[in-house]
Design an enzyme around this catalytic site. Sequence first.
Site, short mmCIF file in Angstrom:
data_model
loop_
_atom_site.label_atom_id
_atom_site.label_comp_id
_atom_site.label_asym_id
_atom_site.label_seq_id
_atom_site.Cartn_x
_atom_site.Cartn_y
_atom_site.Cartn_z
N ARG A 231 0.84 -1.19 0.00
CA ARG A 231 0.00 0.00 0.00
C ARG A 231 0.87 1.25 0.00
O ARG A 231 1.89 1.33 0.70
CB ARG A 231 -0.92 0.02 1.23
CG ARG A 231 -2.12 -0.92 1.14
CD ARG A 231 -3.10 -0.45 0.07
NE ARG A 231 -4.24 -1.33 -0.10
CZ ARG A 231 -4.32 -2.33 -0.97
NH1 ARG A 231 -3.27 -2.62 -1.73
NH2 ARG A 231 -5.41 -3.06 -1.08
N ASP A 255 4.99 -0.53 -6.77
CA ASP A 255 3.76 -0.85 -7.51
C ASP A 255 2.59 -0.02 -6.99
O ASP A 255 1.53 0.00 -7.61
CB ASP A 255 3.45 -2.34 -7.38
CG ASP A 255 2.28 -2.77 -8.25
OD1 ASP A 255 2.31 -2.49 -9.46
OD2 ASP A 255 1.33 -3.38 -7.73
N GLU A 260 -2.94 7.40 -5.31
CA GLU A 260 -2.99 6.83 -6.65
C GLU A 260 -4.41 6.73 -7.19
O GLU A 260 -4.60 6.49 -8.38
CB GLU A 260 -2.36 5.44 -6.66
CG GLU A 260 -3.13 4.41 -5.85
CD GLU A 260 -2.47 3.05 -5.84
OE1 GLU A 260 -3.17 2.05 -6.09
OE2 GLU A 260 -1.25 2.97 -5.56
N HIS A 292 0.06 -0.45 -9.87
CA HIS A 292 -0.73 -1.32 -8.99
C HIS A 292 -1.21 -2.56 -9.75
O HIS A 292 -2.40 -2.90 -9.76
CB HIS A 292 -1.93 -0.56 -8.40
CG HIS A 292 -2.39 -1.12 -7.10
ND1 HIS A 292 -2.94 -0.35 -6.10
CD2 HIS A 292 -2.41 -2.39 -6.62
CE1 HIS A 292 -3.27 -1.11 -5.06
NE2 HIS A 292 -2.95 -2.36 -5.36
#
Length: 328
Positions: A231, A255, A260, A292
């Site tokens: 996260r 990632d 986001e 992500h």
Amino acid sequence: MKMLAYSYRKDEAEYFEKFKNKYNVDLILCKEHPTLENANLAKDIDCISIITTPITAELMKKFYDNGVKFISTRTIGYDHIDIEKAKELGMHIGNVTYSPRSVADYTVMMILMATRKIKVIMERSKVQDFSLRGVQGKELHNLTVGVIGTGRIGQTVIKNLSGFECKILAYDLYENEEMKQYVSYVSLEELIKNSDIITMHAPATKDNYHLINKKSIEIMKDGVFIINTARGSLINTEDFIRAIEEKKIGGAALDVIEHEANIYYNDLKSKVLNNRDLAILKSYPNVIITPHTAFYTDQAVSDMVEHSILSCILFMEGKENPWEITMK
């Protein structure tokens, strides 16, 4: 049982079809993400399924007034849902689990890409610069990897890494006995001080907010690599950027990033990003950014859809539900 799934994607189609038939569910699919404008689609429907779009207090109240009793997010994390408002209203919330190998395999790939400077190698190759200057990498067996969080994904990462013969340190509030054949459990401070690579596999909780910050970065090894497939809120992005620029952090593969939402999973070609930190991070040659996608495999998507449907069924039948979130 009647169920509404928001944010329905084409890649989920075969799985929604498969599992609605398998479990005899009356399923309505909506391509749009949930909003105040389309919340009335859920009127008199007991359960809805969502993904990562925010469920604010106002939207939660709208669903509650329309008769929704259970919200299942087709994700492991649920920090996009206003849990306090859910608790206040008596709205029940569930998440899902999916194959831990999806994120775990991706994590090891990211570790290798960061330590072998693949971003620079690939970008140079595009312009036919095949020189060796500045692309000398590191071998994992010479490094110590610190794994923060030894849940299902963290455990799988550890098992994957064990084949590389690197030293592995681990931190978790709840130590796993099986993992002790692969790792040494240490305090968070000891892990941060002694790891050449730190990989994050902790949930987005208040206690874990900005685990990586100015203070923790200061005690890290010079040239440490940071990997985050968990996260974005685990890292204080401002402090992280400063450490990259000061060369305290030698490289990273992320990632996920803070803020986001409404960026990832959208086609934003030719548009100015409304996340300056992301734009800055993308510019660094030693920082790999992916949108992500660590979870994104055929097995994981199948699991996400099936578990969301099953979670709603178990809730409606009043049975024990392994995916329902306990709200304290």
